[in-house]
Write a protein that holds these residues in place. Structure first.
Motif, short mmCIF file in Angstrom:
data_model
loop_
_atom_site.label_atom_id
_atom_site.label_comp_id
_atom_site.label_asym_id
_atom_site.label_seq_id
_atom_site.Cartn_x
_atom_site.Cartn_y
_atom_site.Cartn_z
N SER A 259 0.80 -1.22 0.00
CA SER A 259 0.00 0.00 0.00
C SER A 259 0.84 1.27 0.00
CB SER A 259 -0.92 0.01 1.23
OG SER A 259 -0.15 0.11 2.42
N PHE A 260 2.15 1.13 0.11
CA PHE A 260 3.02 2.30 0.20
C PHE A 260 2.83 3.24 -0.99
CE2 PHE A 260 7.06 4.31 -0.98
CZ PHE A 260 7.26 5.12 0.13
N PHE A 261 2.82 2.67 -2.20
CA PHE A 261 2.71 3.50 -3.40
C PHE A 261 1.35 4.19 -3.49
CE2 PHE A 261 5.75 0.09 -4.40
CZ PHE A 261 6.87 0.85 -4.68
N VAL A 262 0.31 3.49 -3.06
CA VAL A 262 -1.02 4.08 -3.06
C VAL A 262 -1.07 5.27 -2.12
CG1 VAL A 262 -3.47 3.68 -2.55
CG2 VAL A 262 -2.12 1.90 -3.66
N ILE A 263 -0.51 5.12 -0.93
CA ILE A 263 -0.52 6.20 0.06
C ILE A 263 0.30 7.39 -0.43
CG2 ILE A 263 0.18 6.81 2.41
CD1 ILE A 263 -0.50 3.93 3.22
N VAL A 264 1.46 7.10 -1.08
CA VAL A 264 2.29 8.19 -1.63
C VAL A 264 1.51 8.96 -2.70
CG1 VAL A 264 4.32 8.71 -3.03
CG2 VAL A 264 4.51 7.13 -1.11
N LEU A 265 0.84 8.23 -3.58
CA LEU A 265 0.03 8.89 -4.61
C LEU A 265 -1.09 9.73 -3.99
CD1 LEU A 265 -0.50 6.32 -7.52
CD2 LEU A 265 0.54 8.58 -7.67
N ALA A 266 -1.71 9.20 -2.93
CA ALA A 266 -2.77 9.92 -2.25
C ALA A 266 -2.25 11.22 -1.63
CB ALA A 266 -3.41 9.04 -1.19
N VAL A 267 -1.07 11.16 -1.00
CA VAL A 267 -0.47 12.36 -0.41
C VAL A 267 -0.17 13.40 -1.48
CG1 VAL A 267 1.55 13.24 0.82
CG2 VAL A 267 0.46 11.13 1.59
N ILE A 268 0.38 12.95 -2.60
CA ILE A 268 0.68 13.87 -3.70
C ILE A 268 -0.60 14.53 -4.20
CG2 ILE A 268 1.49 14.01 -6.10
CD1 ILE A 268 3.49 11.78 -5.40
N TYR A 269 -1.65 13.72 -4.31
CA TYR A 269 -2.92 14.25 -4.80
C TYR A 269 -3.48 15.30 -3.85
CZ TYR A 269 -7.74 14.53 -6.32
OH TYR A 269 -8.95 15.00 -6.75
N VAL A 270 -3.42 15.05 -2.55
CA VAL A 270 -3.90 16.01 -1.56
C VAL A 270 -3.12 17.32 -1.67
CG1 VAL A 270 -4.10 16.51 0.91
CG2 VAL A 270 -4.78 14.27 0.03
N GLU A 314 -10.72 7.29 -6.65
CA GLU A 314 -11.16 5.91 -6.90
C GLU A 314 -10.09 5.15 -7.70
OE1 GLU A 314 -13.55 2.57 -6.70
OE2 GLU A 314 -13.94 4.50 -5.72
N ALA A 315 -9.50 5.83 -8.69
CA ALA A 315 -8.46 5.20 -9.51
C ALA A 315 -7.19 4.94 -8.69
CB ALA A 315 -8.14 6.09 -10.71
N ILE A 316 -6.86 5.88 -7.79
CA ILE A 316 -5.69 5.68 -6.93
C ILE A 316 -5.89 4.49 -6.02
CG2 ILE A 316 -4.40 6.70 -4.99
CD1 ILE A 316 -4.79 9.42 -6.33
N GLY A 317 -7.14 4.31 -5.54
CA GLY A 317 -7.44 3.18 -4.67
C GLY A 317 -7.84 3.57 -3.27
N ILE A 318 -8.34 4.83 -3.09
CA ILE A 318 -8.74 5.28 -1.74
C ILE A 318 -10.20 5.70 -1.70
CG2 ILE A 318 -6.44 5.90 -0.93
CD1 ILE A 318 -7.06 8.80 -1.73
N HIS A 319 -10.99 5.30 -2.68
CA HIS A 319 -12.45 5.47 -2.77
C HIS A 319 -12.83 6.86 -3.27
CE1 HIS A 319 -16.73 4.87 -2.03
NE2 HIS A 319 -16.44 3.59 -1.90
N ALA A 320 -13.89 6.88 -4.11
CA ALA A 320 -14.38 8.12 -4.72
C ALA A 320 -14.88 9.12 -3.69
CB ALA A 320 -15.49 7.78 -5.71
N LEU A 321 -15.42 8.64 -2.56
CA LEU A 321 -15.98 9.55 -1.56
C LEU A 321 -14.92 10.43 -0.93
CD1 LEU A 321 -18.64 7.33 0.26
CD2 LEU A 321 -18.95 8.93 -1.62
#
Length: 714
Positions: A259-270, A314-321
């Protein structure tokens, strides 16, 4: 001839072209259809009535008809259950959640399987799910816009400590509970890490929208713990959704490392949303709100951004909501801008889309699976752990930062409210396969219980700590003469303030006037409520300054206006309730007269009961909204003054008819107004009250003592 010219032209045009169409069709059937085998309809060979019934049955069974019927039944059930919950002092969300359970397999499907199978066939649930997900995306966007990051920053100290304590305590309890539940309810392809984290986050959620409404409706926002508890809930929401995004990433990836890469992508997105998108949309909002409106093009632009944000997360993997929530958080915090934008979507989301989500959750909730006493024991354990974890964590942290026991328990009780947000998390867990149907049903019951208990617990805390001197700054000395004025618009507020002034003008040190305005609970934005409060009271304050009349403002959120008026009047140790009646929607038109007659017939049984068991006389005068006024009078424990505006410009002379010996109490008000505002009274004594009531005679003497000119009689 000229008079019938248009009619003749119409007949010739329609008739001529209809004849041409008939001839073309007839020619086509005779000349073009030869040698073509035409398949007979399944209606062929049947009589017309049978064909009509078969066609009707087929039309009702198509997907769109089934969906429309489902929505109609859902909305009606939601409205009825919400109304019932209001009557017992519970949040509407309780009724909405219960509606889902009632319409699901637990009740409707169990007792009326045939009807349930026809209205909610399994193949139709996908449509409800998709619509409910769109509704949730819009709702989370609105919830995000409710959060005021500036306010959160200003109160971040204590709020951060309390909020995070209210998360870590129940989260830890949830992980410990997962250790016991996993061997019993493990689901396919889900490891203990994913299961324990999801149980933990399910225990940690606070329903910010529900909490905000309870705080507003109970007047807690006016106390010094009001802002802190709202901020705590906001911080809790932000933190919980960030944790939930990480948990979803871990569940989908299968391990922390993956999940490391997903979390990194999520942080970048935020970071991109906060540093790039937010300043951009701020400039757009500033340019648009200067005009006082938002064009459709800009609304479409913001909706596209919202959907893009949801799609990305949703595409990153952390849900559309999460994307919808984040988009709402970064929206410009101008009250005018948010009011313009939310007014476009809030009603349709709350009235149509969210009920679909509640019922879809209910359709998934199979309480019948809890068919053993041991399962109900586990359900009780989950509920107790959830309550204690949230309550102890929040209360302990609040006490640590030096709030009183009453304030700490109030904060803990409010933070224990889960409501809709809990259902959102549970549905995500169910969709990911983390929660089994049994655990899902138990968690829904827990969400219901923790939300339902909020109001009763707050009432119990108020009773236990009723002598707490620190809590309530609104208590006043019982020796003062206290008037409560309820108004519905600025003009009415000014009139009632002037009328109240006539009762207390020369004795303001011994009196107190409270001006009360109530707003409905439809609005979701707390800043909009503050703006509405300012708008309502600003002109009343100007009028108060003009006539030198002090007053205490009271602004509250309520779903039951009449009940709230009566409760405040009875519980507040007031001496007089003064209200202005508005014109009824039934007055002045034929349709209104018909509806008014229907309404009166509907309320006839209640009227008869009130006449027999609780007689309260208002005389024979016809007043607007009589049914509403009668309800307030019948339940009020203090005198009620009903003001009907007929071009009011101040009080100088009062004509006072006394038509019954029971009207002798009016003498006290006559003496009070004469001594305070030098008002002249003309008495119409139809029953010889001057010869029968010593108290009334004493009041007349008080008036004449001020000035003999102030009293005359017929």
């Amino acid at each position: 001839m000229r008079k019938h010219r248009d009619t003749i032209f119409y007949i010739l045009t329609i008739g001529g072209f209809s004849a041409l169409i008939y001839l073309v069709i007839l020619a086509g059937q005779n000349n073009l259809q030869k040698g073509i085998h035409v398949v007979s309809s399944h209606f062929a060979g049947k009589d017309p009535w049978t064909n009509f019934l078969d066609s009707l049955s087929e039309n009702v069974s198509v997907s769109i008809s089934v969906l429309l019927l489902q929505i109609i039944i859902i909305l009606i059930t939601i409205r009825i259950s919400g109304w019932l919950c209001k009557k017992i002092g519970q949040p509407v969300v309780i009724g909405e959640i219960l509606s889902g359970v009632v319409l699901g397999p637990s009740l409707l499907g169990h007792y009326f399987p045939g009807f349930f199978g026809h209205v909610f066939p399994a193949h139709s649930l996908g449509s409800i799910q998709m619509l409910s997900q769109i509704g949730l995306i819009l709702f989370m966007f609105i919830v995000g816009m409710e959060l005021n990051l500036k306010s959160v920053k200003n109160r971040a100290g204590n709020a951060l400590l309390i909020s995070h304590a209210s998360i870590i305590f129940p989260f830890t309890c949830g992980v410990l509970l997962a250790y016991l539940l996993f061997p019993l309810y493990e689901t396919k392809n889900i490891n203990f890490l994913s299961f324990s984290l999801f149980i933990g986050i399910s225990m940690s959620i606070t329903a910010f929208p529900v909490l905000a409404r309870i705080v507003q409706e109970r007047g807690i926002h006016k106390t010094h713990i009001g802002p802190i508890v709202i901020t705590c809930a906001a911080v809790d929401d932000i933190t919980a959704w960030c944790i939930l995004a990480a948990v979803i990433a871990i569940v989908k990836a299968g391990s922390l490392a993956s999940s490391f890469f997903v979390i990194v992508l999520a942080v970048i997105y935020v970071l991109v949303m906060l540093k790039v998108i937010r300043p951009f949309i701020q400039r757009i909002a500033d340019a648009q709100t200067d005009n006082g409106k938002l064009s459709r093009s800009y609304i479409a632009f913001f909706v596209i951004l919202l959907l893009l944000s949801s799609f990305t997360t949703e595409a990153i993997g952390i849900h559309a909501l999460f994307g919808a929530f984040l988009m709402g958080v970064i929206m410009p915090k101008s009250a005018k801008f948010r009011s313009l934008l939310t007014s476009k979507m809030e009603d349709i989301v709350l009235i149509v889309f969210l009920p679909l989500f509640f019922v879809f959750t209910g359709l998934r909730t199979q309480i019948g699976l809890l068919n053993d006493i041991s399962l109900w024991g586990i359900c009780l354990l989950i509920t107790v752990v959830a309550i204690l974890g949230k309550l102890i964590g929040s209360t302990y942290a609040a006490r640590f930062v030096r709030y009183s026991w009453k304030e700490s328990l109030t904060i803990g009780t409010l933070m224990n409210t889960r409501g809709l947000m809990e259902l959102v998390v549970l549905n995500i867990g169910y969709d990911l396969g983390v929660l089994s149907p049994e655990i899902f049903a138990m968690m829904v019951i827990m969400a219901l219980a923790t939300t339902f208990m909020t109001s009763p617990m707050l009432n119990a805390i108020d009773r236990v700590f009723k002598n707490d001197k620190r809590e309530d700054e609104t208590l006043r000395s019982g020796e003062k003469y206290r008037i409560l004025c309820f108004f519905e618009n600025v003009a009415a507020g000014k009139r009632l303030l002037n009328l109240s002034n006539a009762f207390v003008k020369n004795r303001q040190q011994e009196s107190e006037v409270t001006m009360m305005y109530l707003t409905s609970e439809n609005t979701m934005d707390s800043d909009n409520l503050e703006e509405e409060e300012r708008n309502m009271f600003s002109q009343v304050k100007v009028e108060a300054k003009r006539i030198s009349q002090e007053f205490s403002p009271m602004f509250a959120l309520t779903s039951e206006e009449n009940s709230r008026i009566v409760k405040v009047a009875n519980d507040g140790a007031y001496d007089f309730l003064l209200l202005e009646v508005r014109a009824s929607v039934f007055d002045g038109n034929l349709l209104g007269s018909i509806l008014n007659l229907s309404s009166q017939l509907f309320h006839l049984p209640n009227r008869l009961i009130n006449q027999i068991f609780r007689p309260k006389r208002i005389g024979s005068i016809r007043i607007p909204n009589e049914e509403r006024i009668l309800k307030i009078i019948s339940k009020s424990e203090i005198p009620v003054g009903i003001f009907v505006d007929k071009g009011f410009h101040g009080v100088k002379t009062v004509f006072m008819p006394v038509l019954d010996e029971e009207d002798a109490f009016l003498g006290d008000y006559m003496a009070r107004m004469a001594s305070n505002a030098y008002i002249r009274f003309t008495l119409l004594d139809e029953v010889g009250i001057m010869d029968k009531s010593i108290e009334f005679i004493r009041n007349v003497r008080e008036v004449k003592a001020v000035n003999p000119y102030l009293f005359s009689s017929w």
